[in-house]
Design an enzyme around this catalytic site. Sequence first.
Site, PDB file in Angstrom:
ATOM      1  N   ASP A  38       0.828  -1.204   0.000  1.00  0.00           N
ATOM      2  CA  ASP A  38       0.000   0.000   0.000  1.00  0.00           C
ATOM      3  C   ASP A  38       0.864   1.256   0.000  1.00  0.00           C
ATOM      4  OD1 ASP A  38      -2.381   1.369  -0.050  1.00  0.00           O
ATOM      5  OD2 ASP A  38      -2.743   1.236   2.102  1.00  0.00           O
ATOM      6  N   ASN A  86     -10.847  -2.321  -5.826  1.00  0.00           N
ATOM      7  CA  ASN A  86     -10.005  -1.361  -6.550  1.00  0.00           C
ATOM      8  C   ASN A  86     -10.574  -0.988  -7.931  1.00  0.00           C
ATOM      9  OD1 ASN A  86      -6.879  -2.647  -5.165  1.00  0.00           O
ATOM     10  ND2 ASN A  86      -8.050  -0.845  -4.545  1.00  0.00           N
TER      11      ASN A  86
HETATM   12  C1  IPE Z   1      -5.384  -2.619  -0.351  1.00  0.00           C
HETATM   13  O1  IPE Z   1      -5.063  -1.297  -0.505  1.00  0.00           O
HETATM   14  C2  IPE Z   1      -5.383  -3.278  -1.704  1.00  0.00           C
HETATM   15  C3  IPE Z   1      -4.059  -3.501  -2.265  1.00  0.00           C
HETATM   16  C4  IPE Z   1      -2.934  -3.205  -1.709  1.00  0.00           C
HETATM   17  C5  IPE Z   1      -4.071  -4.105  -3.558  1.00  0.00           C
HETATM   18  P1  IPE Z   1      -6.177  -0.167  -0.699  1.00  0.00           P
HETATM   19  O2  IPE Z   1      -5.433   1.088  -0.879  1.00  0.00           O
HETATM   20  O3  IPE Z   1      -7.118  -0.554  -1.770  1.00  0.00           O
HETATM   21  O4  IPE Z   1      -6.946  -0.232   0.700  1.00  0.00           O
HETATM   22  P2  IPE Z   1      -7.806   0.885   1.423  1.00  0.00           P
HETATM   23  O5  IPE Z   1      -8.773   1.423   0.433  1.00  0.00           O
HETATM   24  O6  IPE Z   1      -6.852   1.923   1.906  1.00  0.00           O
HETATM   25  O7  IPE Z   1      -8.432   0.148   2.576  1.00  0.00           O
HETATM   26  C1  IPE Z   2      -1.331   0.293  -3.452  1.00  0.00           C
HETATM   27  O1  IPE Z   2      -1.119   1.671  -3.461  1.00  0.00           O
HETATM   28  C2  IPE Z   2      -1.473  -0.284  -4.837  1.00  0.00           C
HETATM   29  C3  IPE Z   2      -2.829  -0.730  -5.188  1.00  0.00           C
HETATM   30  C4  IPE Z   2      -3.885  -0.732  -4.420  1.00  0.00           C
HETATM   31  C5  IPE Z   2      -3.007  -1.184  -6.544  1.00  0.00           C
HETATM   32  P1  IPE Z   2      -2.342   2.681  -3.501  1.00  0.00           P
HETATM   33  O2  IPE Z   2      -2.667   2.973  -4.918  1.00  0.00           O
HETATM   34  O3  IPE Z   2      -3.469   2.170  -2.688  1.00  0.00           O
HETATM   35  O4  IPE Z   2      -1.689   3.953  -2.830  1.00  0.00           O
HETATM   36  P2  IPE Z   2      -2.363   4.904  -1.757  1.00  0.00           P
HETATM   37  O5  IPE Z   2      -2.817   4.028  -0.633  1.00  0.00           O
HETATM   38  O6  IPE Z   2      -3.513   5.585  -2.445  1.00  0.00           O
HETATM   39  O7  IPE Z   2      -1.278   5.831  -1.360  1.00  0.00           O
HETATM   40 MG    MG Z   3      -4.002   2.405  -0.731  1.00  0.00          MG
END
Ligand code: IPE
Ligand code: IPE
Ligand code: MG
Length: 258
Positions: A38, A86
């Site tokens: 994340d 996502n």
């Molecule tokens: C969890 O991260 C999903 C992945 C790392 C693929 P998210 O960024 O989607 O989670 P939330 O929305 O902060 O809970």
């Molecule tokens: C994790 O990074 C990757 C995926 C969920 C694909 P994020 O895209 O969730 O990054 P933040 O949490 O918005 O910084």
């Molecule tokens: Mg995230």
Amino acid sequence: MQRDMAKLRAYYADAPSDISLDDIDLSRMPSHVSFIMDGNGRWAQARGLDRTRGHVAGVDSLRETVTTSVRLGIDVLSAYAFSTENWRRPQREVNLLMHLFATTLVKELPLFHQENVRLKFLGDLDALPKDTRDVFQRGLDETSSYDGMTFALAVNYGSRAEIARAARLIAQDVSAGKLSAEDVTVDAVASRLYTAGLPDPDLLVRTSGELRLSNYLLWQLAYTEIYVTDLYWPDFNRWEYLRAIRAFQGRGRRYGGV
Ligand code: IPE
Ligand code: IPE
Ligand code: MG
């Protein structure tokens, strides 16, 4: 799993002041380490870049994590790359991610060949664009005979959907007379999850500081030790991996006992 000590020592040369290979006990390693990758978007935003640049940078961290896991002799590495939630992101970001999964896998296949890594996917791949699915299938086919580390990538993965699917498969078996209601055991459920055949994670690492599971491996994480680091995923590296293992080795796992 086996590890090459000379390669491992060389890989962990030039240690920072707070952590080195000597701080971990190689005889008590976690067998399965799982990652919620994340913080890619925040990493990019902090640099004034588009969020998608964070995903591109995140690929380098994932490659390092695969290599680190192999060097450390981890049996199973798993990582959350795209959740069932996502899809709510802007279409452009979703498209970029799907494209990145495909191009990265093609580029990294030689690493899997070289390091004897067997690839697995967790999640519903049917909903992915055809070229991404095709490349994933190629990755599965080309690595299916490897018996080194298993690398399980969770794509279009959601734990609730996974458990509902297992319940559906069980219901089908029961109504077909292949399974009796009394035989719906913990093992019967576990064997119908995407992770069937894999041990549960011993250690879960989440980057970027969030203290939640975000629908990841809800069943499998029942007794997993959790390590959360404030580093954004693109900043995660072999040293933070060692810090996570050091923390893991300092925990007392009781599984409900004493
Ligand atoms: C969890 O991260 C999903 C992945 C790392 C693929 P998210 O960024 O989607 O989670 P939330 O929305 O902060 O809970
Ligand atoms: C994790 O990074 C990757 C995926 C969920 C694909 P994020 O895209 O969730 O990054 P933040 O949490 O918005 O910084
Ligand atoms: Mg995230």
